[in-house]
Design an enzyme around this catalytic site. Structure first.
Site, PDB file in Angstrom:
ATOM      1  N   LYS A  13       1.651   2.133 -27.134  1.00 57.33           N
ATOM      2  CA  LYS A  13       0.501   2.539 -26.296  1.00 57.33           C
ATOM      3  C   LYS A  13      -0.783   1.870 -26.801  1.00 57.33           C
ATOM      4  O   LYS A  13      -1.569   1.345 -26.024  1.00 57.33           O
ATOM      5  CB  LYS A  13       0.330   4.077 -26.319  1.00 57.33           C
ATOM      6  CG  LYS A  13       1.572   4.841 -25.878  1.00 57.33           C
ATOM      7  CD  LYS A  13       1.363   6.339 -25.866  1.00 57.33           C
ATOM      8  CE  LYS A  13       1.110   6.963 -27.234  1.00 57.33           C
ATOM      9  NZ  LYS A  13       2.222   6.849 -28.199  1.00 57.33           N
ATOM     10  N   ARG A  88      -0.775  15.221 -23.565  1.00 54.95           N
ATOM     11  CA  ARG A  88       0.389  15.341 -24.429  1.00 54.95           C
ATOM     12  C   ARG A  88       1.283  16.511 -24.038  1.00 54.95           C
ATOM     13  O   ARG A  88       2.357  16.677 -24.585  1.00 54.95           O
ATOM     14  CB  ARG A  88      -0.054  15.653 -25.853  1.00 54.95           C
ATOM     15  CG  ARG A  88      -0.461  14.528 -26.771  1.00 54.95           C
ATOM     16  CD  ARG A  88       0.626  13.562 -27.059  1.00 54.95           C
ATOM     17  NE  ARG A  88       0.801  13.223 -28.447  1.00 54.95           N
ATOM     18  CZ  ARG A  88       0.169  12.236 -29.075  1.00 54.95           C
ATOM     19  NH1 ARG A  88      -0.721  11.508 -28.470  1.00 54.95           N
ATOM     20  NH2 ARG A  88       0.453  11.980 -30.324  1.00 54.95           N
ATOM     21  N   ARG A 127       4.343  -0.134 -39.496  1.00 60.41           N
ATOM     22  CA  ARG A 127       2.964  -0.341 -38.995  1.00 60.41           C
ATOM     23  C   ARG A 127       1.949  -0.411 -40.142  1.00 60.41           C
ATOM     24  O   ARG A 127       1.971   0.393 -41.076  1.00 60.41           O
ATOM     25  CB  ARG A 127       2.569   0.793 -38.052  1.00 60.41           C
ATOM     26  CG  ARG A 127       1.114   0.686 -37.611  1.00 60.41           C
ATOM     27  CD  ARG A 127       0.769   1.529 -36.427  1.00 60.41           C
ATOM     28  NE  ARG A 127       1.159   2.913 -36.581  1.00 60.41           N
ATOM     29  CZ  ARG A 127       1.136   3.804 -35.597  1.00 60.41           C
ATOM     30  NH1 ARG A 127       0.757   3.434 -34.392  1.00 60.41           N
ATOM     31  NH2 ARG A 127       1.507   5.040 -35.816  1.00 60.41           N
ATOM     32  N   ARG A 160      -0.488   4.322 -41.977  1.00 59.20           N
ATOM     33  CA  ARG A 160      -1.136   5.556 -41.526  1.00 59.20           C
ATOM     34  C   ARG A 160      -0.508   6.742 -42.245  1.00 59.20           C
ATOM     35  O   ARG A 160       0.698   6.736 -42.519  1.00 59.20           O
ATOM     36  CB  ARG A 160      -0.934   5.687 -40.007  1.00 59.20           C
ATOM     37  CG  ARG A 160      -2.229   5.889 -39.261  1.00 59.20           C
ATOM     38  CD  ARG A 160      -2.052   5.748 -37.792  1.00 59.20           C
ATOM     39  NE  ARG A 160      -1.334   6.863 -37.209  1.00 59.20           N
ATOM     40  CZ  ARG A 160      -1.090   6.980 -35.921  1.00 59.20           C
ATOM     41  NH1 ARG A 160      -1.488   6.055 -35.085  1.00 59.20           N
ATOM     42  NH2 ARG A 160      -0.440   8.014 -35.448  1.00 59.20           N
ATOM     43  N   ARG A 171       7.001  14.276 -35.348  1.00 57.87           N
ATOM     44  CA  ARG A 171       6.253  13.782 -34.175  1.00 57.87           C
ATOM     45  C   ARG A 171       7.201  13.468 -33.023  1.00 57.87           C
ATOM     46  O   ARG A 171       6.893  13.753 -31.862  1.00 57.87           O
ATOM     47  CB  ARG A 171       5.451  12.520 -34.560  1.00 57.87           C
ATOM     48  CG  ARG A 171       4.240  12.843 -35.426  1.00 57.87           C
ATOM     49  CD  ARG A 171       3.767  11.642 -36.228  1.00 57.87           C
ATOM     50  NE  ARG A 171       3.325  10.534 -35.427  1.00 57.87           N
ATOM     51  CZ  ARG A 171       3.248   9.269 -35.891  1.00 57.87           C
ATOM     52  NH1 ARG A 171       3.606   8.995 -37.143  1.00 57.87           N
ATOM     53  NH2 ARG A 171       2.828   8.319 -35.109  1.00 57.87           N
TER      54      ARG A 171
HETATM   55  P1  AP5 Z   1       1.452   1.148 -31.527  1.00 58.97           P
HETATM   56  O1  AP5 Z   1       0.972   0.345 -30.370  1.00 58.97           O
HETATM   57  O2  AP5 Z   1       0.493   1.438 -32.629  1.00 58.97           O
HETATM   58  O3  AP5 Z   1       2.185   2.477 -31.006  1.00 58.97           O
HETATM   59  P2  AP5 Z   1       1.606   3.790 -30.336  1.00 58.97           P
HETATM   60  O4  AP5 Z   1       2.436   4.116 -29.163  1.00 58.97           O
HETATM   61  O5  AP5 Z   1       0.131   3.654 -30.117  1.00 58.97           O
HETATM   62  O6  AP5 Z   1       1.967   4.804 -31.482  1.00 58.97           O
HETATM   63  P3  AP5 Z   1       1.149   5.959 -32.216  1.00 58.97           P
HETATM   64  O7  AP5 Z   1       1.890   6.273 -33.478  1.00 58.97           O
HETATM   65  O8  AP5 Z   1      -0.299   5.589 -32.378  1.00 58.97           O
HETATM   66  O9  AP5 Z   1       1.323   7.113 -31.236  1.00 58.97           O
HETATM   67  P4  AP5 Z   1       1.240   8.608 -31.558  1.00 58.97           P
HETATM   68  O10 AP5 Z   1       1.353   9.105 -30.183  1.00 58.97           O
HETATM   69  O11 AP5 Z   1       2.161   9.161 -32.535  1.00 58.97           O
HETATM   70  O12 AP5 Z   1      -0.130   8.720 -32.346  1.00 58.97           O
HETATM   71  P5  AP5 Z   1      -1.571   9.205 -31.933  1.00 58.97           P
HETATM   72  O13 AP5 Z   1      -2.521   8.414 -32.701  1.00 58.97           O
HETATM   73  O14 AP5 Z   1      -1.724   9.319 -30.462  1.00 58.97           O
HETATM   74  O15 AP5 Z   1       2.729   0.362 -32.132  1.00 58.97           O
HETATM   75  C1  AP5 Z   1       3.375   0.862 -33.284  1.00 58.97           C
HETATM   76  C2  AP5 Z   1       3.803  -0.347 -34.135  1.00 58.97           C
HETATM   77  O16 AP5 Z   1       4.762  -1.117 -33.406  1.00 58.97           O
HETATM   78  C3  AP5 Z   1       2.666  -1.313 -34.494  1.00 58.97           C
HETATM   79  O17 AP5 Z   1       2.864  -1.789 -35.802  1.00 58.97           O
HETATM   80  C4  AP5 Z   1       2.820  -2.463 -33.486  1.00 58.97           C
HETATM   81  O18 AP5 Z   1       2.372  -3.673 -34.017  1.00 58.97           O
HETATM   82  C5  AP5 Z   1       4.327  -2.462 -33.238  1.00 58.97           C
HETATM   83  N1  AP5 Z   1       4.696  -2.857 -31.880  1.00 58.97           N
HETATM   84  C6  AP5 Z   1       4.117  -2.427 -30.717  1.00 58.97           C
HETATM   85  N2  AP5 Z   1       4.741  -2.982 -29.651  1.00 58.97           N
HETATM   86  C7  AP5 Z   1       5.731  -3.764 -30.164  1.00 58.97           C
HETATM   87  C8  AP5 Z   1       6.726  -4.590 -29.569  1.00 58.97           C
HETATM   88  N3  AP5 Z   1       6.831  -4.751 -28.229  1.00 58.97           N
HETATM   89  N4  AP5 Z   1       7.593  -5.238 -30.378  1.00 58.97           N
HETATM   90  C9  AP5 Z   1       7.508  -5.104 -31.736  1.00 58.97           C
HETATM   91  N5  AP5 Z   1       6.581  -4.343 -32.366  1.00 58.97           N
HETATM   92  C10 AP5 Z   1       5.710  -3.687 -31.577  1.00 58.97           C
HETATM   93  O19 AP5 Z   1      -1.536  10.736 -32.470  1.00 58.97           O
HETATM   94  C11 AP5 Z   1      -1.526  11.033 -33.845  1.00 58.97           C
HETATM   95  C12 AP5 Z   1      -1.677  12.541 -34.027  1.00 58.97           C
HETATM   96  O20 AP5 Z   1      -2.937  12.983 -33.481  1.00 58.97           O
HETATM   97  C13 AP5 Z   1      -0.625  13.402 -33.281  1.00 58.97           C
HETATM   98  O21 AP5 Z   1       0.560  13.561 -34.045  1.00 58.97           O
HETATM   99  C14 AP5 Z   1      -1.390  14.719 -33.086  1.00 58.97           C
HETATM  100  O22 AP5 Z   1      -1.417  15.462 -34.286  1.00 58.97           O
HETATM  101  C15 AP5 Z   1      -2.803  14.236 -32.803  1.00 58.97           C
HETATM  102  N6  AP5 Z   1      -3.056  14.044 -31.371  1.00 58.97           N
HETATM  103  C16 AP5 Z   1      -3.329  12.860 -30.745  1.00 58.97           C
HETATM  104  N7  AP5 Z   1      -3.527  13.058 -29.433  1.00 58.97           N
HETATM  105  C17 AP5 Z   1      -3.364  14.383 -29.212  1.00 58.97           C
HETATM  106  C18 AP5 Z   1      -3.423  15.187 -28.039  1.00 58.97           C
HETATM  107  N8  AP5 Z   1      -3.671  14.660 -26.828  1.00 58.97           N
HETATM  108  N9  AP5 Z   1      -3.205  16.513 -28.178  1.00 58.97           N
HETATM  109  C19 AP5 Z   1      -2.951  17.061 -29.380  1.00 58.97           C
HETATM  110  N10 AP5 Z   1      -2.866  16.353 -30.520  1.00 58.97           N
HETATM  111  C20 AP5 Z   1      -3.074  15.012 -30.441  1.00 58.97           C
END
Ligand code: AP5
Length: 222
Positions: A13, A88, A127, A160, A171
């Site tokens: 994402k 979410r 990552r 991270r 997660r």
């Molecule tokens: P990346 O693009 O970073 O993946 P992502 O989908 O953004 O993953 P996240 O871990 O950031 O999502 P998340 O939903 O767990 O975390 P968030 O920050 O929202 O890609 C990942 C890796 O893969 C990178 O190294 C990239 O280079 C690689 N990659 C990407 N595409 C690739 C491809 N095609 N081929 C090869 N490699 C590739 O949330 C974190 C925490 O915050 C949650 O656990 C929760 O506690 C809180 N939180 C966030 N939002 C909410 C909400 N709305 N409500 C409640 N709590 C929330």
């Protein structure tokens, strides 16, 4: 244009959202990034969120909804935005639809980036994020030229805090239980598009923009 990026942790994402920002010139609003910034700043909100994030749980809806309302009211979001990591769960999805209905603005699409669990785990464990500029690398799939050093600004790369095996499993469990029902929520009124999220980043991006451009071409000019 208002787009939701749906997908499990590690589905891409953030990676695809960054590219969409450049193509469509609208901001990427990542609730994860906003929450991590609040934790870094040591704000009251950050303090409240940290325990949930470290445990791989969702931060309470009341906290996230207040934060997102404030963010979407900023002038740079007036022409649209890409939501990354929000909504979410059902409560957040309904709240977003209510916010949009109040403003008489539709949500254009919810794009689900579909990736299998072993690939998600490998991506998250590999990552690396730059502590200075926030650029994202991956020790398996897109390593930096020099180990531990950002190609773009020379800053230090770090894992991270929640990208460890135990928290990743939590997660993924939370995603399955609370977020996957949104697939049906958005499919019901034909707002959902599924994108195969394994493979080359450019190929996935091309599939995403094909769906967005097809949707935009159906809309009357504003
Ligand atoms: P990346 O693009 O970073 O993946 P992502 O989908 O953004 O993953 P996240 O871990 O950031 O999502 P998340 O939903 O767990 O975390 P968030 O920050 O929202 O890609 C990942 C890796 O893969 C990178 O190294 C990239 O280079 C690689 N990659 C990407 N595409 C690739 C491809 N095609 N081929 C090869 N490699 C590739 O949330 C974190 C925490 O915050 C949650 O656990 C929760 O506690 C809180 N939180 C966030 N939002 C909410 C909400 N709305 N409500 C409640 N709590 C929330």
């Amino acid at each position: 244009m208002r787009i939701v990026l749906l997908g499990a942790p590690g589905s891409g994402k953030g990676t695809q959202g960054q590219r969409l920002v450049e193509r469509y010139n609208i901001p990427q609003v990542s609730t994860g990034d906003l929450l991590r910034a609040a934790v870094r700043d040591g704000s009251k909100l950050g303090h409240e969120a940290k325990g949930y994030m470290d445990a791989g749980q969702l931060v309470p809806d009341s906290v996230v909804l207040g934060m997102i309302r404030e963010r979407l009211a900023r002038p740079d979001a007036a022409q649209g935005y890409i939501l990354d990591g929000f909504p979410r769960n059902q409560t957040q999805a309904v709240a977003l639809d209510e916010m949009l209905a109040d403003a008489d603005l539709p949500l254009d699409l919810a794009l689900l980036i579909d990736v299998d669990i072993p690939t998600l785990k490998q991506r998250l464990l590999g990552r690396l994020t730059c502590k200075s500029c926030g650029a994202v690398f991956n020790s398996f799939t897109s390593p930096p030229r020099r180990s531990g050093v950002c190609d773009l600004c020379g800053g230090e790369l770090a894992h991270r805090a929640d990208d460890n095996e135990e928290t990743i499993d939590k997660r993924l469990g939370v995603y399955e239980a609370q977020t996957t029902p949104l697939i049906e929520y958005y499919a019901r009124d034909n707002r959902l598009r599924r994108i195969a999220g394994v493979g080359d980043v450019d190929t996935i991006f091309a599939a995403i923009i094909a769906d967005i451009d097809a949707k935009l071409s159906q809309q009357p000019a504003r």
